[in-house]
Design a protein around this motif. Structure first.
Motif, mmCIF file in Angstrom:
data_model
loop_
_atom_site.group_PDB
_atom_site.id
_atom_site.type_symbol
_atom_site.label_atom_id
_atom_site.label_comp_id
_atom_site.label_asym_id
_atom_site.label_seq_id
_atom_site.Cartn_x
_atom_site.Cartn_y
_atom_site.Cartn_z
ATOM 1 N N HIS A 208 6.701 -0.148 7.608
ATOM 2 C CA HIS A 208 5.482 0.303 8.282
ATOM 3 C C HIS A 208 4.226 0.317 7.412
ATOM 4 O O HIS A 208 3.119 0.209 7.925
ATOM 5 N N GLN A 209 4.389 0.487 6.102
ATOM 6 C CA GLN A 209 3.219 0.590 5.212
ATOM 7 C C GLN A 209 3.473 -0.208 3.933
ATOM 8 O O GLN A 209 3.421 0.336 2.830
ATOM 9 N N LYS A 210 3.728 -1.508 4.084
ATOM 10 C CA LYS A 210 4.161 -2.307 2.936
ATOM 11 C C LYS A 210 3.090 -2.397 1.854
ATOM 12 O O LYS A 210 3.385 -2.259 0.661
ATOM 13 N N ASN A 211 1.829 -2.633 2.226
ATOM 14 C CA ASN A 211 0.771 -2.729 1.218
ATOM 15 C C ASN A 211 0.615 -1.435 0.432
ATOM 16 O O ASN A 211 0.377 -1.446 -0.779
ATOM 17 N N ILE A 212 0.741 -0.321 1.135
ATOM 18 C CA ILE A 212 0.586 0.981 0.477
ATOM 19 C C ILE A 212 1.697 1.205 -0.544
ATOM 20 O O ILE A 212 1.436 1.589 -1.688
ATOM 21 N N ILE A 213 2.954 0.952 -0.144
ATOM 22 C CA ILE A 213 4.057 1.185 -1.073
ATOM 23 C C ILE A 213 3.997 0.218 -2.245
ATOM 24 O O ILE A 213 4.295 0.576 -3.389
ATOM 25 N N LEU A 214 3.561 -1.029 -2.007
ATOM 26 C CA LEU A 214 3.437 -1.989 -3.104
ATOM 27 C C LEU A 214 2.349 -1.576 -4.086
ATOM 28 O O LEU A 214 2.503 -1.753 -5.306
ATOM 29 N N ALA A 215 1.252 -1.028 -3.576
ATOM 30 C CA ALA A 215 0.175 -0.562 -4.460
ATOM 31 C C ALA A 215 0.662 0.587 -5.329
ATOM 32 O O ALA A 215 0.399 0.629 -6.544
ATOM 33 N N VAL A 216 1.394 1.522 -4.736
ATOM 34 C CA VAL A 216 1.929 2.652 -5.498
ATOM 35 C C VAL A 216 2.932 2.170 -6.540
ATOM 36 O O VAL A 216 2.915 2.615 -7.700
ATOM 37 N N LEU A 217 3.806 1.242 -6.149
ATOM 38 C CA LEU A 217 4.810 0.725 -7.086
ATOM 39 C C LEU A 217 4.158 -0.025 -8.241
ATOM 40 O O LEU A 217 4.598 0.083 -9.393
#
Length: 287
Positions: A208-217
């Motif tokens: 649901h929030q792939k860009n957000i989780i990738l930015a955090v990672l």
């Protein structure tokens, strides 16, 4: 992934991401539940095994287990006798991972940049926390295993470093060397509990929030570089019982007491940096 997890500060999750198996790993972990288990009774083992993605999971776990048992003594020796080339290799590897994971972000905007900075700040802060005294308490080792496995599947945050912070790393590494299955089973059960709980959140974020989780990672990986800087100055050494705890800080190679091994460090870092893009190329061909 197994070798990476032996080194405090390096995440096996980073290797999984670069190898192109990260999302499949998270999805497969989420299939370990009662619903999947019921398939075995209702439709047979083959349906259960396919739904579980069992071949993938068992191959990965066997690879990690073999490397951990095979290389634990070598990694311990390198940490003790050749720390600068070893840390340099992983510094180059993790630095390249920042670029690799950052490239996977589909759309950059203010939100992703802010989240990347927050992730980097949190990871950096974790790396500055002082380690704790080692403990042999089985309930605490269960808790340590649960937290460490959550870190392990997060690129950038090392499960073994979490064990260091909690004071369980030396106990677990000694248990691997000495084949102490009571301690290993306790940590493994804690890891299983943590893994099944945390993977659900990661799966939802990727869906649901792939860009957000990738930015955090990406931020996590960037912030973790502080922990694996090769040149360190020991601030304090504590001995509690038979356990030795070292508190240190990063310094310039020029102010390092002893041989800074700059040439070896550069070569090792370049090998680690190149390895990430070699893995990426192989993973792309496989896919």
């Amino acid at each position: 992934m197994g070798i990476a997890e032996l080194v405090p500060g390096v995440s096996g999750g980073t290797i999984a991401f670069v190898a192109g198996i990260y999302e499949e790993l998270i999805s497969s972990i989420n299939k370990v539940n009662l619903k999947t288990l019921r398939l075995w009774r209702e439709k047979g083992f083959k349906e259960f095994w396919n739904e579980l993605n069992g071949t993938f999971l068992i191959t990965l776990l066997l690879g990690m287990a073999i490397s951990i048992f095979s290389f634990s003594k070598l990694i311990s020796w390198l940490l003790e006798n050749e720390p600068i080339p070893l840390w340099s290799f992983f510094f180059g590897l993790v630095l390249a991972s920042v670029i690799f994971v950052g490239k996977a972000i589909g759309k950059w905007n203010v939100v992703t940049v802010v989240l990347l900075l927050i992730g980097a700040t949190v990871a950096y802060y974790i790396t500055t926390l002082p380690p704790s005294a080692n403990t042999d308490s089985l309930p605490f080792l269960f808790f340590s295993g649960a937290l460490a496995i959550c870190a392990m599947i997060l690129p950038g945050i090392s499960g073994s470093f979490i064990l260091v912070l909690l004071g369980s790393y030396k106990t677990v590494l000694d248990a691997v060397d000495e084949k102490d299955f009571k301690i290993l089973l306790t940590v493994a059960l804690g890891a299983l509990f943590g893994l099944l709980s945390f993977a659900k959140l990661l799966k939802w974020m990727f869906d649901h929030q792939k860009n957000i989780i990738l930015a955090v990672l990406t931020g996590f990986i960037l912030g973790s570089l502080n922990k694996i800087w090769p040149w360190k100055h020991v601030l304090e050494t504590k001995t509690i019982g038979k356990k030795v705890i070292i508190i240190d800080e990063n310094i310039s190679p020029m102010s390092f007491e002893g041989e800074p091994q700059i040439a070896y460090a550069i070569v090792a870092a370049l090998i680690g940096f190149s390895l990430i893009f070699m893995l990426e190329k192989v993973a792309s061909k496989k896919q």
